[in-house]
Write a protein that holds these residues in place. Structure first.
Motif, PDB file in Angstrom:
ATOM      1  N   ALA A 889      10.078  -2.011  10.805  1.00 11.64           N
ATOM      2  CA  ALA A 889      10.986  -2.173  11.951  1.00 11.64           C
ATOM      3  C   ALA A 889      12.417  -1.985  11.515  1.00 11.64           C
ATOM      4  N   GLY A 890      12.630  -2.130  10.252  1.00 12.23           N
ATOM      5  CA  GLY A 890      13.986  -1.982   9.769  1.00 12.23           C
ATOM      6  C   GLY A 890      14.435  -0.549   9.724  1.00 12.23           C
ATOM      7  N   GLU A 891      13.480   0.451   9.829  1.00 16.35           N
ATOM      8  CA  GLU A 891      13.849   1.847   9.790  1.00 16.35           C
ATOM      9  C   GLU A 891      14.265   2.369  11.155  1.00 16.35           C
ATOM     10  N   ARG A 892      14.204   1.490  12.184  1.00 16.31           N
ATOM     11  CA  ARG A 892      14.554   1.957  13.507  1.00 16.31           C
ATOM     12  C   ARG A 892      16.003   2.396  13.529  1.00 16.31           C
ATOM     13  N   GLY A 893      16.147   3.483  14.257  1.00 12.28           N
ATOM     14  CA  GLY A 893      17.497   4.024  14.375  1.00 12.28           C
ATOM     15  C   GLY A 893      17.964   4.810  13.167  1.00 12.28           C
ATOM     16  N   THR A 894      16.976   5.253  12.309  1.00 12.61           N
ATOM     17  CA  THR A 894      17.378   6.029  11.108  1.00 12.61           C
ATOM     18  C   THR A 894      16.649   7.360  11.096  1.00 12.61           C
ATOM     19  N   THR A 895      17.030   8.191  10.143  1.00 11.76           N
ATOM     20  CA  THR A 895      16.358   9.491   9.916  1.00 11.76           C
ATOM     21  C   THR A 895      15.652   9.421   8.560  1.00 11.76           C
ATOM     22  N   THR A 896      14.365   9.826   8.542  1.00 10.56           N
ATOM     23  CA  THR A 896      13.598   9.730   7.288  1.00 10.56           C
ATOM     24  C   THR A 896      12.787  11.018   7.069  1.00 10.56           C
ATOM     25  N   SER A 897      12.416  11.294   5.806  1.00  7.39           N
ATOM     26  CA  SER A 897      11.660  12.534   5.471  1.00  7.39           C
ATOM     27  C   SER A 897      10.460  12.198   4.563  1.00  7.39           C
ATOM     28  N   VAL A 898       9.396  12.980   4.690  1.00  7.37           N
ATOM     29  CA  VAL A 898       8.244  12.927   3.769  1.00  7.37           C
ATOM     30  C   VAL A 898       7.970  14.368   3.300  1.00  7.37           C
ATOM     31  N   SER A 899       7.278  14.527   2.153  1.00  3.48           N
ATOM     32  CA  SER A 899       6.951  15.885   1.647  1.00  3.48           C
ATOM     33  C   SER A 899       5.541  15.859   1.057  1.00  3.48           C
ATOM     34  N   TYR A 900       4.907  16.976   1.140  1.00  5.16           N
ATOM     35  CA  TYR A 900       3.526  17.118   0.676  1.00  5.16           C
ATOM     36  C   TYR A 900       3.460  18.247  -0.379  1.00  5.16           C
ATOM     37  N   LEU A 901       2.544  18.090  -1.417  1.00  2.00           N
ATOM     38  CA  LEU A 901       2.151  19.168  -2.361  1.00  2.00           C
ATOM     39  C   LEU A 901       0.632  19.242  -2.349  1.00  2.00           C
ATOM     40  N   ALA A 902       0.094  20.431  -2.044  1.00  2.00           N
ATOM     41  CA  ALA A 902      -1.374  20.626  -2.028  1.00  2.00           C
ATOM     42  C   ALA A 902      -1.731  21.587  -3.192  1.00  2.00           C
ATOM     43  N   THR A 903      -2.714  21.252  -4.095  1.00  2.00           N
ATOM     44  CA  THR A 903      -3.109  22.029  -5.282  1.00  2.00           C
ATOM     45  C   THR A 903      -4.600  22.253  -5.194  1.00  2.00           C
ATOM     46  N   TYR A 904      -4.943  23.635  -5.224  1.00  2.00           N
ATOM     47  CA  TYR A 904      -6.357  23.965  -5.306  1.00  2.00           C
ATOM     48  C   TYR A 904      -6.719  23.902  -6.770  1.00  2.00           C
ATOM     49  N   ASN A 905      -7.757  23.163  -7.049  1.00  3.17           N
ATOM     50  CA  ASN A 905      -8.056  22.885  -8.468  1.00  3.17           C
ATOM     51  C   ASN A 905      -8.858  24.017  -9.148  1.00  3.17           C
ATOM     52  N   GLY A 906      -9.188  25.055  -8.371  1.00  5.97           N
ATOM     53  CA  GLY A 906      -9.912  26.209  -8.990  1.00  5.97           C
ATOM     54  C   GLY A 906     -11.394  25.927  -9.147  1.00  5.97           C
ATOM     55  N   ASN A 907     -12.069  27.052  -9.383  1.00  5.15           N
ATOM     56  CA  ASN A 907     -13.517  26.975  -9.677  1.00  5.15           C
ATOM     57  C   ASN A 907     -13.815  28.018 -10.704  1.00  5.15           C
ATOM     58  N   GLN A 908     -15.044  28.380 -10.631  1.00  3.55           N
ATOM     59  CA  GLN A 908     -15.453  29.332 -11.616  1.00  3.55           C
ATOM     60  C   GLN A 908     -14.953  30.691 -11.348  1.00  3.55           C
ATOM     61  N   TYR A 909     -14.443  30.827 -10.151  1.00  7.28           N
ATOM     62  CA  TYR A 909     -13.983  32.178  -9.821  1.00  7.28           C
ATOM     63  C   TYR A 909     -12.463  32.248  -9.716  1.00  7.28           C
ATOM     64  N   TYR A 910     -11.920  31.099  -9.321  1.00  5.92           N
ATOM     65  CA  TYR A 910     -10.470  31.148  -9.051  1.00  5.92           C
ATOM     66  C   TYR A 910      -9.746  30.077  -9.827  1.00  5.92           C
ATOM     67  N   ASP A 911      -8.494  30.372 -10.121  1.00  6.02           N
ATOM     68  CA  ASP A 911      -7.634  29.425 -10.833  1.00  6.02           C
ATOM     69  C   ASP A 911      -7.117  28.392  -9.834  1.00  6.02           C
ATOM     70  N   SER A 912      -6.657  27.366 -10.436  1.00  4.01           N
ATOM     71  CA  SER A 912      -5.962  26.388  -9.598  1.00  4.01           C
ATOM     72  C   SER A 912      -4.646  26.969  -9.111  1.00  4.01           C
ATOM     73  N   LYS A 913      -4.236  26.436  -7.951  1.00  6.03           N
ATOM     74  CA  LYS A 913      -2.979  26.939  -7.417  1.00  6.03           C
ATOM     75  C   LYS A 913      -2.338  25.832  -6.564  1.00  6.03           C
ATOM     76  N   THR A 914      -1.009  25.659  -6.688  1.00  5.38           N
ATOM     77  CA  THR A 914      -0.247  24.622  -5.939  1.00  5.38           C
ATOM     78  C   THR A 914       0.607  25.302  -4.878  1.00  5.38           C
TER      79      THR A 914
END
Length: 925
Positions: A889-914
């Motif tokens: 409730a204390g964040e009311r009246g403010t501006t806030t941000s979130v961020s995401y990172l998604a990483t494919y961990n790869g398999n036998q055919y493909y490398d991992s990738k972020t």
């Protein structure tokens, strides 16, 4: 018919015919001779015995002119008293034992035995006349010193023999027989002399001589040529007790012959020769022989009402004024026969009767001494108590200028005449002598007649406010009597006692009643308790009571006021009213209906009563007063009423006859209740002090109504307050039933009280409503008690006089609560992994994607959360967690941000990738 000698003896006086008969003769020429036994006569005027008998019979008369022209007449007195069995009584003197020189009380009489016939009187009679025509003959004058007739020019003459005003006594008798001389004596008594016990074995005289009684002796000798002799005596034992008869006059030639010049004369019905002894030119004549009389007469050897034989009738007359030298009154008469003319002759027969020459009759008047018209007779009436006096009026007959002399005794009794003398009002012949010793006079006055007033003419009558019938009467007045008690009957008992000349008169009784005074009873109603009969204060009665009676009314007394009544009894005549006042208190106007109990708790210490009787006490000469018990008006007004009219009635009940009873005017008094102030409050249950009416309250609270009653009565309000809850803001739609709550004292303050309704829970009050609030309302109505009026919600409109004290409708708004709302932005990250077109699947042998969530907009630092999800057949990996923005409730009246990172961990055919950093910025409200 024969000529006449006029009493006395002509010259004239022309009063009475002394002619030897009893017939009233006629004037010359009126009747011619009938036979040789009569001669014509000249009638010079005057009465005769037949005329008196025709007019008065045997009844004595004292009214001048009633019997001829006489002043008094004995009536024809019969010697025989006939009894009912046919026998008769003949009274006579006892032979040889009675003489005129004796006192009457010494005379002896009997009703048995005989006597000489010539002495037997059958009838006797006497009359009195007043001379109106004096003697005119110059030879007929009187010498009073020598008692002789002298010429009028004689130096010794004292005037005419018969003067106007002189009194002439005439005497007559008829006898049973006529053998021998006849000597008659005629006593004229000043007192009452009579006989008692005539029909008993012991008859006797009553009455006695009075100095100055008169005896006339008439001697009628039978010898030829003899004249009658007249001897006159006066009873004077005071001069010589041994010889009580004083000789006044003696005339041996006293025959009535019409020639005049005689003091007295006598005549009988003798037989004479015509013309003998007559003087030339004198019209006389004597009856010849027997005569007839109009009254009953029985001669010896004759028949009843036969003729009186010659010399059996005797008559005579004397000028008693000249004989006595003065006028004198006489009351009774006795005619006697005597053995001779001698002073000590034996008395034989007699008749006795009344000779009412001097007569007195008594009448009386009661006068109001305080009245302006003090001589109006008020006897036999009811008069106001006060001063009265009695007036005795002596009506009298008497010769000359004689006046009654003596004393009038006035006795005032607290009684009626009927009390003093039984059947007094029905007595016909006056009041007999009788004792009134059973009664004591409350006042006695003896007044001498010398202090009286002779009413001479009409001017005297006018001065005395009397009437013309009082002229000639002697008026004697008593002093004022102020002893009359109101409501009491009184009688004046009045007697006249003569000093000798006149007969006594009375007693005369007259009544008067002093009526009861009528007092005035005035009353006042006072505030407070009574204090013993002399309390002063402001009168608080309400007369008249307004119609219609409004409420409140400025003149009313407040309920609970203690009151009492006070009565003032005002009398008169300086007579203080005594007795009781009866007080009554009525429960309605006009002193009608049921009675209320005065002082039911006996707070005054003198009892309680619906009928309160209190003795009056004097507060002045004519005034008395009394006070009632106290009445406490507390509780007198019934429930449902704002006021009540009650009323006092005071009635005076006298303890004496002085006053009548009397009542005061009904006193009304208006008692009204107090008007309280009713104040109401809506309270939340948890707060009994804060008034929340006319406010908005959140749904879910509990409320109640409170009523506080404030007033001026010295009593805590009682009764109930009715609370009503309404489902609107106009006190229109009731929410449930009304609730009655008993009023309780407000903290013990006198005059205050309060009540509270039950609690109302508003939690469900807004269910089903479209809006966000809803009004409720309360009314509080006070039902009133014995001291305060009821206060109802409609009073404000119905009775604005006190409606301003009534509270308005109490309103409260119930509204829905305002919720707390927080917005959260939840971001779902999705990774889509594709191959390179080679046909090799990114799913085979490894299909995980790792998501990192950063609480910033730069995917820097440590991730807030890390989650690995498998790719689905659609090559989609979905982050199961969301990033919540606005969590705090204390964040009311403010501006806030979130961020995401998604990483494919790869398999036998493909490398991992972020994948690159995904940044989301949110502005929070």
């Amino acid at each position: 018919m024969a000529g006449s000698a006029m009493a006395v003896d002509g010259d004239p006086p022309q009063i009475f015919e002394f002619d030897g008969d009893v017939t009233d003769n006629i004037v010359v020429g009126d009747e011619p001779p009938v036979n040789g036994s009569q001669i014509p006569m000249v009638h010079l005027g005057g009465d005769d015995w037949s005329l008196l008998f025709d007019e008065c019979g045997r009844i004595p008369s004292s009214n001048a002119g009633d019997c001829g022209t006489s002043q008094a007449f004995t009536g024809i007195v019969q010697d025989y008293d006939f009894l009912g069995d046919g026998s008769f009584i003949d009274l006579k003197f006892t032979k040889g034992s009675s003489k005129d020189e004796q006192f009457v009380g010494d005379w002896e009489i009997t009703n048995s035995g005989g006597q000489p016939d010539k002495n037997d009187i059958t009838n006797g009679y006497a009359a009195a006349y007043e001379v109106t025509n004096p003697s005119v003959d110059p030879n007929h004058c009187w010498d009073a010193d020598t008692k002789a007739v002298v010429p009028c020019d004689d130096l010794s003459s004292d005037g005419p023999l018969h003067e106007a005003g002189d009194l002439i006594f005439t005497v007559g008798a008829d006898r049973y027989a006529v053998q021998g001389d006849a000597t008659l004596g005629a006593w004229f008594f000043q007192g009452d002399v009579g006989v008692t016990g005539a029909d008993t074995d012991n008859p006797q005289f009553v009455g006695e001589h009075v100095i100055g009684d008169l005896l006339l002796i008439f001697n009628f000798p039978q010898s030829s040529g003899s004249d009658p002799e007249i001897i006159i005596y006066e009873w004077r034992p005071d001069l010589d007790p041994s010889s009580p008869l004083l000789l006044l006059y003696d005339d041996v030639a006293a025959k009535c012959d019409g020639l005049g010049g005689k003091l007295g004369c006598g005549i009988s019905n003798e037989a004479i020769d015509f013309g003998k002894g007559q003087s030339a030119g004198v019209p006389i004549g004597y009856q010849i022989g027997p005569i007839t009389v109009p009254w009953d007469y029985l001669p010896k050897g004759g028949v009843l009402n036969g003729p009186v034989p010659a010399t059996g009738f005797n008559e005579g007359a004397v000028n008693v004024t000249k004989a006595l030298g003065e006028q004198r009154c006489f009351t009774s008469f006795l005619l006697e026969t005597r053995s001779s003319e001698s002073i000590d002759a034996t008395l034989k027969d007699f008749v006795v009767g009344k000779f009412p020459l001097c007569n007195t009759s008594l009448s009386t008047e009661i006068h109001d001494a305080e009245a302006a018209d003090t001589y109006v007779d008020i006897q036999s009436t009811e008069v106001a108590p006060g001063d009265v006096h009695d007036a005795a009026y002596l009506s009298f007959t008497a010769p000359g200028d004689l006046l009654p002399s003596g004393e009038v005794k006035f006795e005032l009794f607290k009684a009626t005449c009927e009390d003093l003398v039984a059947d007094y009002n029905n007595l016909v012949d006056g009041v007999p002598d009788m004792s009134i010793d059973d009664f004591t006079a409350v006042a006695t006055h003896t007044e001498d007649t010398d202090n009286g007033t002779l009413i001479n003419d009409a001017s005297d009558v006018d001065d005395l406010n009397g009437d013309a019938s009082r002229v000639g009467q002697l008026r004697v007045q008593s002093p004022n009597d102020d002893t009359l008690e109101p409501g009491t009957a009184y009688a004046y008992w009045v007697n006249f006692t003569s000093d000798g000349d006149f007969p006594d008169a009375g007693p005369h009784c007259e009544e008067i009643t002093a009526f009861q005074l009528t007092p005035t009873v005035v009353t006042e109603i006072h505030e407070g308790t009574s204090v013993g009969g002399n309390h002063s204060g402001t009168d608080i009665q309400d007369n008249p009571v307004p119609n219609p009676l409004t409420f409140p009314w400025a003149g009313a007394q407040k309920v609970g006021t203690k009151i009492h009544d006070k009565a003032f009894v005002t009398g008169d005549k300086s007579i203080t009213p005594a007795g009781d006042i009866v007080f009554r208190l009525y429960g309605q106007e006009g002193c009608t209906g049921d009675l209320l109990t005065l002082d039911p708790g006996d707070t005054d210490g003198d009892g309680s009563a619906t009928t309160n009787t209190v003795s009056v006490t004097a507060v002045g000469d004519d005034d008395s007063a009394a006070e009632s018990l106290t009445f406490d008006t507390a509780g007198v007004i019934p429930a449902g009423s704002n006021n009540r009219v009650i009323s006092f009635k005071a009635t005076y009940v006298p303890s004496t006859n002085a006053y009548t009873g009397a009542s005061a005017t009904c006193e009304n008094i208006v008692i009204e209740k107090y008007v309280p102030k009713l104040v109401t409050h809506i309270h939340e249950d948890s707060d009994h002090a804060t008034d929340i009416q006319d406010s908005e309250q959140l749904v879910g609270i509990s409320v109640h109504d409170q009523a506080v009653l404030t007033g001026d009565a010295p009593f805590n309000p009682a009764g109930t307050v009715t609370f009503q809850l309404y489902s609107d803001g106009t006190c229109t739609t009731a929410n449930g039933s009304a609730q009655d709550v008993t009023m309780t004292a407000d903290g013990g303050n006198s005059g205050d009280g309060k009540a509270e309704s039950s609690s109302f829970d508003t939690t469900s009050y807004l269910v089903g409503i479209a809006g966000s609030n809803r009004k409720l309302s309360y009314t509080a109505s006070y039902g009133g008690d014995n001291y305060y009026v009821a206060m109802v919600a409609t009073d404000a409109a119905a009775n604005p006089a006190y409606g301003a004290e009534v509270p308005d409708c109490e309103v409260l708004t119930i509204k829905k609560r305002t919720p707390t709302i927080y917005t959260q932005v939840k971001i779902e990250d999705t990774a889509v992994v594709g191959g390179d077109g080679s046909g090799l699947s990114v799913l085979d042998g490894g299909n995980e994607v790792t998501f990192k969530i950063f609480a910033n907009g730069s995917c820097s630092g440590d991730p807030a959360a890390t989650e690995t999800e498998n790719l689905t057949a659609g090559l989609l990996a979905v982050l199961s967690q969301t990033a919540t923005i606005g969590d705090d409730a204390g964040e009311r009246g403010t501006t806030t941000s979130v961020s995401y990172l998604a990483t494919y961990n790869g398999n036998q055919y493909y490398d991992s990738k972020t994948h690159g950093c995904e940044i989301v910025t949110v502005a929070l409200p």
